[in-house]
Design a protein around this motif. Structure first.
Motif, PDB file in Angstrom:
ATOM      1  N   THR A 283      74.890  30.960  75.761  1.00  0.00           N
ATOM      2  CA  THR A 283      74.963  29.678  76.450  1.00  0.00           C
ATOM      3  C   THR A 283      73.579  29.109  76.723  1.00  0.00           C
ATOM      4  OG1 THR A 283      77.024  30.380  77.510  1.00  0.00           O
ATOM      5  CG2 THR A 283      75.860  28.520  78.501  1.00  0.00           C
ATOM      6  N   ALA A 284      72.666  29.987  77.210  1.00  0.00           N
ATOM      7  CA  ALA A 284      71.303  29.525  77.501  1.00  0.00           C
ATOM      8  C   ALA A 284      70.586  29.081  76.230  1.00  0.00           C
ATOM      9  CB  ALA A 284      70.523  30.639  78.198  1.00  0.00           C
ATOM     10  N   ALA A 285      70.782  29.813  75.129  1.00  0.00           N
ATOM     11  CA  ALA A 285      70.103  29.459  73.879  1.00  0.00           C
ATOM     12  C   ALA A 285      70.624  28.145  73.319  1.00  0.00           C
ATOM     13  CB  ALA A 285      70.277  30.581  72.858  1.00  0.00           C
ATOM     14  N   ILE A 286      71.934  27.947  73.372  1.00  0.00           N
ATOM     15  CA  ILE A 286      72.507  26.710  72.820  1.00  0.00           C
ATOM     16  C   ILE A 286      72.025  25.489  73.586  1.00  0.00           C
ATOM     17  CG2 ILE A 286      74.683  25.451  72.558  1.00  0.00           C
ATOM     18  CD1 ILE A 286      76.018  28.070  71.824  1.00  0.00           C
ATOM     19  N   TYR A 287      71.819  25.632  74.888  1.00  0.00           N
ATOM     20  CA  TYR A 287      71.426  24.481  75.707  1.00  0.00           C
ATOM     21  C   TYR A 287      69.919  24.413  75.954  1.00  0.00           C
ATOM     22  CZ  TYR A 287      76.319  23.521  76.563  1.00  0.00           C
ATOM     23  OH  TYR A 287      77.652  23.196  76.394  1.00  0.00           O
ATOM     24  N   GLU A 288      69.136  25.194  75.217  1.00  0.00           N
ATOM     25  CA  GLU A 288      67.680  25.095  75.286  1.00  0.00           C
ATOM     26  C   GLU A 288      67.191  24.431  73.999  1.00  0.00           C
ATOM     27  OE1 GLU A 288      64.223  24.546  75.926  1.00  0.00           O
ATOM     28  OE2 GLU A 288      65.230  25.525  77.606  1.00  0.00           O
ATOM     29  N   PRO A 289      66.906  23.132  74.017  1.00  0.00           N
ATOM     30  CA  PRO A 289      66.587  22.411  72.770  1.00  0.00           C
ATOM     31  C   PRO A 289      65.299  22.874  72.102  1.00  0.00           C
ATOM     32  CG  PRO A 289      66.215  21.015  74.690  1.00  0.00           C
ATOM     33  CD  PRO A 289      66.900  22.239  75.195  1.00  0.00           C
ATOM     34  N   HIS A 290      64.345  23.403  72.872  1.00  0.00           N
ATOM     35  CA  HIS A 290      63.092  23.826  72.254  1.00  0.00           C
ATOM     36  C   HIS A 290      63.279  24.994  71.293  1.00  0.00           C
ATOM     37  CE1 HIS A 290      61.531  21.534  75.734  1.00  0.00           C
ATOM     38  NE2 HIS A 290      60.515  21.268  74.930  1.00  0.00           N
TER      39      HIS A 290
ATOM     40  N   LEU B  76      72.276  23.542  58.998  1.00  0.00           N
ATOM     41  CA  LEU B  76      71.236  22.570  59.337  1.00  0.00           C
ATOM     42  C   LEU B  76      71.788  21.505  60.283  1.00  0.00           C
ATOM     43  CD1 LEU B  76      68.411  21.416  58.993  1.00  0.00           C
ATOM     44  CD2 LEU B  76      69.216  20.223  56.949  1.00  0.00           C
ATOM     45  N   ARG B  77      73.002  21.059  60.045  1.00  0.00           N
ATOM     46  CA  ARG B  77      73.605  20.052  60.917  1.00  0.00           C
ATOM     47  C   ARG B  77      73.729  20.598  62.349  1.00  0.00           C
ATOM     48  NH1 ARG B  77      76.702  16.027  58.989  1.00  0.00           N
ATOM     49  NH2 ARG B  77      77.163  17.275  57.121  1.00  0.00           N
ATOM     50  N   LEU B  78      74.184  21.845  62.467  1.00  0.00           N
ATOM     51  CA  LEU B  78      74.317  22.462  63.790  1.00  0.00           C
ATOM     52  C   LEU B  78      72.954  22.668  64.433  1.00  0.00           C
ATOM     53  CD1 LEU B  78      76.065  23.817  65.953  1.00  0.00           C
ATOM     54  CD2 LEU B  78      75.927  25.940  64.617  1.00  0.00           C
ATOM     55  N   TYR B  79      71.975  23.091  63.650  1.00  0.00           N
ATOM     56  CA  TYR B  79      70.621  23.325  64.161  1.00  0.00           C
ATOM     57  C   TYR B  79      70.045  22.033  64.742  1.00  0.00           C
ATOM     58  CZ  TYR B  79      65.844  25.209  64.168  1.00  0.00           C
ATOM     59  OH  TYR B  79      64.588  25.639  64.535  1.00  0.00           O
ATOM     60  N   LEU B  80      70.144  20.938  64.000  1.00  0.00           N
ATOM     61  CA  LEU B  80      69.579  19.669  64.465  1.00  0.00           C
ATOM     62  C   LEU B  80      70.336  19.136  65.683  1.00  0.00           C
ATOM     63  CD1 LEU B  80      68.894  17.918  61.036  1.00  0.00           C
ATOM     64  CD2 LEU B  80      67.237  18.967  62.578  1.00  0.00           C
ATOM     65  N   SER B  81      71.641  19.373  65.737  1.00  0.00           N
ATOM     66  CA  SER B  81      72.398  18.885  66.894  1.00  0.00           C
ATOM     67  C   SER B  81      71.991  19.627  68.162  1.00  0.00           C
ATOM     68  CB  SER B  81      73.896  19.054  66.636  1.00  0.00           C
ATOM     69  OG  SER B  81      74.243  20.426  66.556  1.00  0.00           O
TER      70      SER B  81
ATOM     71  N   LEU C 150      67.888  16.371  53.021  1.00  0.00           N
ATOM     72  CA  LEU C 150      67.082  15.210  53.422  1.00  0.00           C
ATOM     73  C   LEU C 150      67.928  14.142  54.104  1.00  0.00           C
ATOM     74  CD1 LEU C 150      64.743  14.864  50.301  1.00  0.00           C
ATOM     75  CD2 LEU C 150      64.309  16.037  52.456  1.00  0.00           C
ATOM     76  N   SER C 151      69.175  13.995  53.677  1.00  0.00           N
ATOM     77  CA  SER C 151      70.027  12.986  54.309  1.00  0.00           C
ATOM     78  C   SER C 151      70.335  13.334  55.761  1.00  0.00           C
ATOM     79  CB  SER C 151      71.329  12.847  53.520  1.00  0.00           C
ATOM     80  OG  SER C 151      72.049  14.079  53.498  1.00  0.00           O
ATOM     81  N   LEU C 152      70.278  14.624  56.111  1.00  0.00           N
ATOM     82  CA  LEU C 152      70.444  15.030  57.502  1.00  0.00           C
ATOM     83  C   LEU C 152      69.140  14.970  58.287  1.00  0.00           C
ATOM     84  CD1 LEU C 152      72.792  18.161  57.246  1.00  0.00           C
ATOM     85  CD2 LEU C 152      73.375  15.916  58.158  1.00  0.00           C
ATOM     86  N   LEU C 153      68.039  15.294  57.624  1.00  0.00           N
ATOM     87  CA  LEU C 153      66.759  15.407  58.328  1.00  0.00           C
ATOM     88  C   LEU C 153      66.108  14.054  58.575  1.00  0.00           C
ATOM     89  CD1 LEU C 153      64.600  17.319  59.476  1.00  0.00           C
ATOM     90  CD2 LEU C 153      63.578  17.375  57.194  1.00  0.00           C
ATOM     91  N   PHE C 154      66.142  13.147  57.612  1.00  0.00           N
ATOM     92  CA  PHE C 154      65.416  11.883  57.747  1.00  0.00           C
ATOM     93  C   PHE C 154      65.893  11.011  58.908  1.00  0.00           C
ATOM     94  CE2 PHE C 154      63.651  11.607  53.129  1.00  0.00           C
ATOM     95  CZ  PHE C 154      62.780  12.631  53.446  1.00  0.00           C
ATOM     96  N   PRO C 155      67.154  11.030  59.307  1.00  0.00           N
ATOM     97  CA  PRO C 155      67.548  10.246  60.503  1.00  0.00           C
ATOM     98  C   PRO C 155      66.878  10.718  61.794  1.00  0.00           C
ATOM     99  CG  PRO C 155      69.465  10.670  59.148  1.00  0.00           C
ATOM    100  CD  PRO C 155      68.348  11.469  58.560  1.00  0.00           C
ATOM    101  N   THR C 156      66.321  11.925  61.805  1.00  0.00           N
ATOM    102  CA  THR C 156      65.614  12.404  63.007  1.00  0.00           C
ATOM    103  C   THR C 156      64.137  12.036  62.980  1.00  0.00           C
ATOM    104  OG1 THR C 156      65.059  14.574  62.022  1.00  0.00           O
ATOM    105  CG2 THR C 156      67.205  14.349  63.115  1.00  0.00           C
TER     106      THR C 156
END
Length: 473
Positions: free
Chosen positions: A81-88, A110-115, A140-146
């Motif tokens: 829980t702590a890891a999922i809610y720690e964005p860093h 990758l989608r889960l990682y970026l979310s 790239l289609s997932l990464l470039f929007p960030t």
């Protein structure tokens, strides 16, 4: 690795050695604070360890679920829980984008990682050989929007893959850029102009990983504080006034800037400046002739010339009137005649490194410390503590003179202390030598000379050897 002495618990990636450890019951905010100190979250890593960020072999490959940071989520429910809610934890993005499309499972990772990174700033490193449209690649289609969250960007890319990044737009949060363009041809083109990073209002550090790259990148140079790269990558119409804002600079003089010879630049905040010659010796001299660096402390030069180069260095030091503490000169045929005018203008140097060939006895003769004659004829570099001659070559008589110089700056005569011997009146004293890099050839020298080195090493002089095998006394 995290260690808790109270519960004898070790954690490295995936599991706990003690199933009832009190670490499982740490409060949420404490766990989040612990995660902040994990090595991969060190933001300075992007500035200091460039190769670790960009290398396909050593980079933090994020799409392997058995390693960090995914492994932290399998320790226990509280840690998950702590890891999922720690964005860093999810702010380091390293991707290998090849010609083949990735599997569906890795795309979802990758989608889960970026979310999970949410709105956190991202440190992105890409190793890209993709040559089609960016929208056609699942990564790239997932990464470039960030893009609006990229704070650090390390790009290792083929020259033919650069069009993939042409239409990215603005980089509103980008501060540090590491760039390496790999050319498949032996001679990179000179007219390949890229406008990828021209809109980056916070960019302050640019580092090119390879100085032979001659692709031209249009960037906001006027706001830079750190620049490392080739001269040929700077647009010809950008001028050289932007150098005045730099605090750290490393030029590869592999091209000529035609307008620079007609101007003069003063960089009042630059404390470290390095320049190395790649193609034409005149380029190094031309750059040194326009600069004034009053706050310069560290100065490094690597070039093949000596006569005009010596004059250019002397001119820079006279104009700047700076107090150098570290000087590195890599010039093959640097003799005492060209060396002494430079050293006399750097009396405060503490660390000196010289790389040259066939040094004669007169090269180090003026460095010998004699307390009896020092008041009237002082030796040069009185504050020198570290001397690196490990990559130099000496003729036999010069080796003896070199040892005499080291002896005069280290060995204390009988019935005297080091403080009394080296620290006389302020105008007559010198600093005792502490570190000495000796050429590898000294391994094959006379036994008596090796004995002297061994004695000094036992007394505390830090002696190291230059390149070669069996570097030991």
């Amino acid at each position: 690795m995290i260690y808790s002495s109270s519960s004898s618990m070790f954690i490295y990636g995936s599991s706990l050695s003690h199933p009832t450890s009190t670490a499982q019951y740490l409060p949420f905010d404490i766990l989040s604070e612990i995660f902040q100190y994990l090595p991969d979250l060190n933001l300075n890593l992007a500035e200091e360890l460039e190769t670790d960020v960009i290398s396909p072999k050593t980079g933090p490959y994020i799409l392997r679920p058995e390693i960090y940071p995914w492994s932290i989520t399998r320790v226990c429910s509280a840690w998950r829980t702590a890891a999922i809610y720690e964005p860093h934890l999810w702010s380091r993005v390293h991707l290998e984008v090849g010609q083949k499309q990735p599997s569906h499972g890795k795309v979802e990772l990758l989608r889960l990682y970026l979310s999970r990174s949410r709105n956190c700033k991202l440190n992105v490193s890409l190793h890209c050989t993709w040559t089609e449209r960016a929208l056609d690649n699942a990564y790239l289609s997932l990464l470039f929007p960030t893009l609006g969250r990229w704070q650090f960007f390390s790009l290792h890319v083929l020259a033919k893959s650069l069009p993939v990044f042409w239409d990215l737009g603005n980089f509103p949060m980008l501060e540090i850029l590491h760039l390496y363009v790999a050319h498949q041809a032996k001679t990179p083109p000179l007219n390949n102009i890229n406008h990828i990073f021209q809109h980056a209002p916070r960019l302050h550090t640019i580092r090119y990983r390879h100085s032979d790259d001659r692709s031209v990148f249009v960037m906001p140079l006027d706001q830079l504080k750190v620049y490392q790269g080739p001269l040929s990558s700077i647009p010809a119409d950008s001028g050289c006034d932007w150098i005045s804002n730099l605090q750290w600079c490393a030029f590869a003089a592999n091209g000529r800037q035609p307008e620079w010879a007609l101007t003069e630049v003063t960089a009042p905040h630059m404390r470290e400046f390095s320049i190395r010659e790649r193609i034409q010796p005149v380029n190094t001299v031309a750059v040194l002739n326009i600069l004034t660096l009053p706050s310069l402390e560290i100065f490094r030069v690597k070039a093949s010339g000596r006569m005009r180069l010596s004059d250019a260095i002397v001119g820079l030091l006279e104009r700047s009137m700076c107090l150098l503490t570290e000087l590195c000169l890599d010039v093959p045929d640097l003799t005492a005649m060209y060396m002494y005018p430079i050293l006399r203008r750097t009396p405060q140097v503490v660390k000196l490194r010289i790389t040259s060939k066939k040094l004669l006895p007169d090269f180090v003769q003026g460095w010998v410390y004699d307390p009896k004659t020092h008041a009237k004829n002082p030796c040069i570099l009185q504050h020198l503590e570290s001397l690196d001659l490990g990559r130099c070559t000496f003729i036999p008589t010069a080796e003896i003179t070199l040892l005499q110089m080291i002896q005069s700056r280290w060995e204390v005569p009988g019935k005297m202390t080091a403080e009394k011997y080296f620290s006389g009146p302020a105008t007559n004293s010198i600093t005792r030598l502490r570190t000495f890099q000796v050429p590898y050839k000294f391994q094959r020298t006379k036994r008596s000379q090796k004995k002297i080195l061994r004695v000094w090493k036992e007394e505390g002089l830090d002696i190291q050897f230059g390149p070669g095998n069996q570097n030991r006394l």
